[in-house]
Design an enzyme around this catalytic site. Structure first.
Site, mmCIF file in Angstrom:
data_model
loop_
_atom_site.group_PDB
_atom_site.id
_atom_site.type_symbol
_atom_site.label_atom_id
_atom_site.label_comp_id
_atom_site.label_asym_id
_atom_site.label_seq_id
_atom_site.Cartn_x
_atom_site.Cartn_y
_atom_site.Cartn_z
ATOM 1 N N ARG A 266 72.615 63.622 6.291
ATOM 2 C CA ARG A 266 72.264 63.006 7.596
ATOM 3 C C ARG A 266 71.064 63.664 8.279
ATOM 4 O O ARG A 266 70.865 63.521 9.477
ATOM 5 C CB ARG A 266 73.440 63.001 8.560
ATOM 6 N N GLU B 224 40.719 56.847 5.960
ATOM 7 C CA GLU B 224 41.499 56.972 7.209
ATOM 8 C C GLU B 224 40.629 57.588 8.321
ATOM 9 O O GLU B 224 40.778 57.242 9.488
ATOM 10 C CB GLU B 224 42.751 57.839 6.990
ATOM 11 N N LYS C 258 56.485 59.470 10.213
ATOM 12 C CA LYS C 258 56.868 58.312 9.387
ATOM 13 C C LYS C 258 57.096 58.799 7.975
ATOM 14 O O LYS C 258 56.183 59.367 7.360
ATOM 15 C CB LYS C 258 55.740 57.289 9.373
ATOM 16 N N HIS D 229 45.532 54.282 -1.941
ATOM 17 C CA HIS D 229 45.735 53.813 -0.570
ATOM 18 C C HIS D 229 44.448 53.865 0.266
ATOM 19 O O HIS D 229 44.047 52.868 0.862
ATOM 20 C CB HIS D 229 46.850 54.647 0.087
ATOM 21 N N ASN E 144 46.985 50.754 12.086
ATOM 22 C CA ASN E 144 47.048 49.899 10.904
ATOM 23 C C ASN E 144 45.783 49.074 10.681
ATOM 24 O O ASN E 144 45.773 48.173 9.836
ATOM 25 C CB ASN E 144 48.266 48.985 10.984
ATOM 26 N N HIS F 175 46.971 46.842 2.306
ATOM 27 C CA HIS F 175 48.252 46.857 1.579
ATOM 28 C C HIS F 175 48.324 45.723 0.561
ATOM 29 O O HIS F 175 48.877 45.890 -0.531
ATOM 30 C CB HIS F 175 49.426 46.757 2.561
ATOM 31 N N GLU G 145 56.366 53.104 16.968
ATOM 32 C CA GLU G 145 55.520 51.939 16.738
ATOM 33 C C GLU G 145 56.044 50.668 17.401
ATOM 34 O O GLU G 145 56.232 49.636 16.762
ATOM 35 C CB GLU G 145 55.307 51.691 15.238
ATOM 36 N N ARG H 152 50.853 52.373 18.674
ATOM 37 C CA ARG H 152 50.753 52.977 17.329
ATOM 38 C C ARG H 152 50.285 51.972 16.276
ATOM 39 O O ARG H 152 49.699 52.352 15.264
ATOM 40 C CB ARG H 152 52.095 53.616 16.940
ATOM 41 N N HIS I 69 44.749 47.978 7.221
ATOM 42 C CA HIS I 69 45.934 48.130 6.380
ATOM 43 C C HIS I 69 46.615 46.817 6.002
ATOM 44 O O HIS I 69 47.333 46.772 5.012
ATOM 45 C CB HIS I 69 46.962 49.043 7.061
ATOM 46 N N LYS J 278 45.660 61.079 16.298
ATOM 47 C CA LYS J 278 46.984 60.689 15.807
ATOM 48 C C LYS J 278 48.069 61.306 16.684
ATOM 49 O O LYS J 278 49.052 60.643 17.024
ATOM 50 C CB LYS J 278 47.164 61.076 14.345
HETATM 51 N N1 LIG Z 1 53.498 58.522 6.662
HETATM 52 C C1 LIG Z 1 52.344 58.099 7.107
HETATM 53 O O1 LIG Z 1 52.125 58.003 8.317
HETATM 54 C C2 LIG Z 1 51.274 57.745 6.121
HETATM 55 C C3 LIG Z 1 49.963 57.521 6.553
HETATM 56 C C4 LIG Z 1 48.971 57.277 5.601
HETATM 57 C C5 LIG Z 1 49.300 57.257 4.247
HETATM 58 N N2 LIG Z 1 50.595 57.467 3.869
HETATM 59 C C6 LIG Z 1 50.964 57.497 2.436
HETATM 60 O O2 LIG Z 1 50.275 58.557 1.805
HETATM 61 C C7 LIG Z 1 50.180 58.271 0.403
HETATM 62 C C8 LIG Z 1 48.810 58.637 -0.085
HETATM 63 O O3 LIG Z 1 48.618 60.014 0.088
HETATM 64 P P1 LIG Z 1 47.521 60.838 -0.738
HETATM 65 O O4 LIG Z 1 46.258 60.067 -0.745
HETATM 66 O O5 LIG Z 1 47.534 62.210 -0.217
HETATM 67 O O6 LIG Z 1 48.071 60.721 -2.241
HETATM 68 P P2 LIG Z 1 48.866 61.717 -3.217
HETATM 69 O O7 LIG Z 1 49.945 62.421 -2.531
HETATM 70 O O8 LIG Z 1 49.216 60.894 -4.399
HETATM 71 O O9 LIG Z 1 47.771 62.789 -3.647
HETATM 72 C C9 LIG Z 1 46.664 62.340 -4.365
HETATM 73 C C10 LIG Z 1 46.477 63.140 -5.661
HETATM 74 O O10 LIG Z 1 45.933 64.421 -5.355
HETATM 75 C C11 LIG Z 1 46.695 65.447 -5.972
HETATM 76 N N3 LIG Z 1 46.584 66.610 -5.101
HETATM 77 C C12 LIG Z 1 47.208 66.832 -3.929
HETATM 78 N N4 LIG Z 1 46.727 67.948 -3.350
HETATM 79 C C13 LIG Z 1 45.788 68.456 -4.193
HETATM 80 C C14 LIG Z 1 44.935 69.576 -4.147
HETATM 81 N N5 LIG Z 1 44.914 70.376 -3.087
HETATM 82 N N6 LIG Z 1 44.095 69.793 -5.176
HETATM 83 C C15 LIG Z 1 44.064 68.947 -6.246
HETATM 84 N N7 LIG Z 1 44.843 67.853 -6.334
HETATM 85 C C16 LIG Z 1 45.693 67.610 -5.320
HETATM 86 C C17 LIG Z 1 48.064 64.864 -6.131
HETATM 87 O O11 LIG Z 1 48.768 65.484 -7.164
HETATM 88 C C18 LIG Z 1 47.744 63.411 -6.444
HETATM 89 O O12 LIG Z 1 47.462 63.274 -7.813
HETATM 90 C C19 LIG Z 1 50.530 56.796 0.255
HETATM 91 O O13 LIG Z 1 51.800 56.699 -0.309
HETATM 92 C C20 LIG Z 1 50.542 56.273 1.679
HETATM 93 O O14 LIG Z 1 51.452 55.200 1.864
HETATM 94 C C21 LIG Z 1 51.561 57.721 4.766
HETATM 95 ZN ZN LIG Z 2 46.850 54.580 5.760
#
Ligand SMILES: NC(=O)c1ccc[n+]([C@@H]2O[C@H](COP(=O)([O-])OP(=O)(O)OC[C@H]3O[C@@H](n4cnc5c(N)ncnc54)[C@H](O)[C@@H]3O)[C@@H](O)[C@H]2O)c1
Ligand SMILES: [Zn+2]
Length: 365
Positions: free
Chosen positions: A123, A187, A145, A267, A247, A254, A239, A243, A250, A229
């Site tokens: 939980r 972003e 999120k 992304h 998007n 998406h 949201e 908030r 997006h 942010k």
């Molecule tokens: N929760 C939210 O508010 C929110 C907002 C925006 C995006 N997201 C989510 O975030 C995700 C995308 O995140 P991302 O772009 O960080 O992708 P990711 O987590 O897949 O990382 C990208 C790649 O970089 C590698 N990596 C990470 N740190 C590294 C480092 N320091 N050195 C070398 N390689 C490294 C990872 O292993 C991966 O292969 C999506 O799923 C998206 O939906 C969430």
């Molecule tokens: Zn995003």
């Protein structure tokens, strides 16, 4: 060295975003300061583990923490209930107690997935976000999120679960592949368009420096984005109002991500293209003047995106957009720019405009 702290103001769930360079040796002491229990579960992916896990573990062990590390393969395809369940099983087998803390150590995928596990394990247990990608440091680790994807749509299963603190060490970015820096830029440009004309102008002057990891430039934009942010999340945690402006880019983004089955486009890349398409809708609806549109598109086009969109079909993109959470009743909800630094939420976009906006990006492959 910690350079600055920005607070996300959420009453008794407020927390700091702690950012800087060369911060590693302070990590465990800051955990102690925040009352983090001895048992910590580090959830990370293979890339981050290989490059950065050992120094973090040494720091925690040196300060008498008892870390358990769970490493999963890298990539968006891991952001699923199946993977969450594997993590639950591992934690239950190891009898991880309710007062343990999960450290989400990686990019946005790890942040969302490990955050979801923290929100739901027994939980809900405490969470610390240690983002290691540019995208995670400017966006996904802030705001609580968390969630996973479902075959019928991205981020469809999730929760709001705020961390105890977010630890943003710029040094992690030194090993980040260029393609991931580009995703972060998606972003970052978004923040400029939705809320900060000054940030947008800064990017017009310094885009390449950010991309090539000039520390001063990255610190500057990271601070600007984190502050925006934090401000937006403080005003509207769940949201129900402002908030939604996060998007921008997006809705179509998406659709592109999903039509490419999360393999073709990352992304941040999809968001870059989504921003162009949505700006063109705004221009056609006479919400955005032509010169602002040109500024916006020419900044985005400077980002060296190498996506091959030939295999994408417009029908698949539009169909995938239909599963977007931001869909209100039967209408798609768009966040459209009205000038650099300002956006408007619009529900009644003519489907023909959406189709021609798509043409705008698919032709520019
Ligand atoms: N929760 C939210 O508010 C929110 C907002 C925006 C995006 N997201 C989510 O975030 C995700 C995308 O995140 P991302 O772009 O960080 O992708 P990711 O987590 O897949 O990382 C990208 C790649 O970089 C590698 N990596 C990470 N740190 C590294 C480092 N320091 N050195 C070398 N390689 C490294 C990872 O292993 C991966 O292969 C999506 O799923 C998206 O939906 C969430
Ligand atoms: Zn995003």
């Amino acid at each position: 060295m910690i350079h600055r702290q920005i607070d996300v103001a959420l009453g008794d769930r407020s927390y700091p975003l702690i950012a800087g360079t060369d911060m590693l040796s302070s990590f465990a002491p800051v955990c102690r300061h925040h009352g983090i229990s001895d048992t910590v579960v580090i959830i990370t992916d293979r890339n981050v583990a290989r490059l950065h896990l050992q120094p973090l573990l040494r720091n925690l062990l040196h300060h008498k923490f008892q870390p358990l590390t769970i490493t999963i393969p890298a990539g968006e395809t891991q952001k699923t209930l199946t993977c969450s369940n594997r993590l639950f099983t591992e934690m239950l087998k190891k009898r991880i107690p309710r007062n343990a803390v999960i450290i989400a150590f990686g990019g946005g995928v790890i942040g969302d997935l490990a955050g979801f596990v923290a929100a739901t394990y027994q939980r809900g247990i405490n969470l610390v976000q240690v983002p290691t990608t540019l995208l995670a440091q400017v966006d996904s680790s802030i705001g609580g999120k968390v969630g996973v994807n479902h075959p019928l749509g991205k981020n469809m299963i999730g929760a709001f679960h705020q961390p105890a603190f977010v630890w943003m060490d710029m040094d992690y970015l030194k090993t980040l592949p260029k393609r991931e820096m580009i995703c972060g830029l998606g972003e970052i440009i978004k923040y400029g368009v939705i809320h900060d004309a000054e940030l947008f102008s800064y990017l017009e002057l310094h885009l390449e420096e950010v991309l090539h990891l000039d520390v001063e430039a990255v610190m500057h934009v990271q601070a600007a984005c984190a502050a925006i942010k934090a401000e937006i999340v403080s005003k509207d945690e769940k949201e129900s109002g402002i908030r939604i402006i996060l998007n921008y880019g997006h809705t179509i983004g998406h659709g592109l991500e999903s039509a490419g089955r999360y393999k073709l486009l990352k992304h941040g890349e999809a968001v870059l293209l989504g921003m162009i398409a949505e700006a063109s809708i705004a221009k056609e609806m006479k919400l955005l003047e032509a010169d602002s549109y040109e500024r916006l598109v020419s900044l985005i086009r400077r980002v060296p995106l190498k996506a091959n969109l030939f295999s994408l079909k417009r029908a698949d993109i539009v169909n995938a957009m239909g599963h977007d959470k931001k869909r209100v009743a039967k209408k798609l909800r768009f966040v459209l720019p009205t000038k650099i630094g300002e956006v408007k939420v619009v529900d009644d976009v003519d489907p023909n405009l959406i189709r021609s906006a798509m043409r705008e990006i698919l032709k520019a492959k």
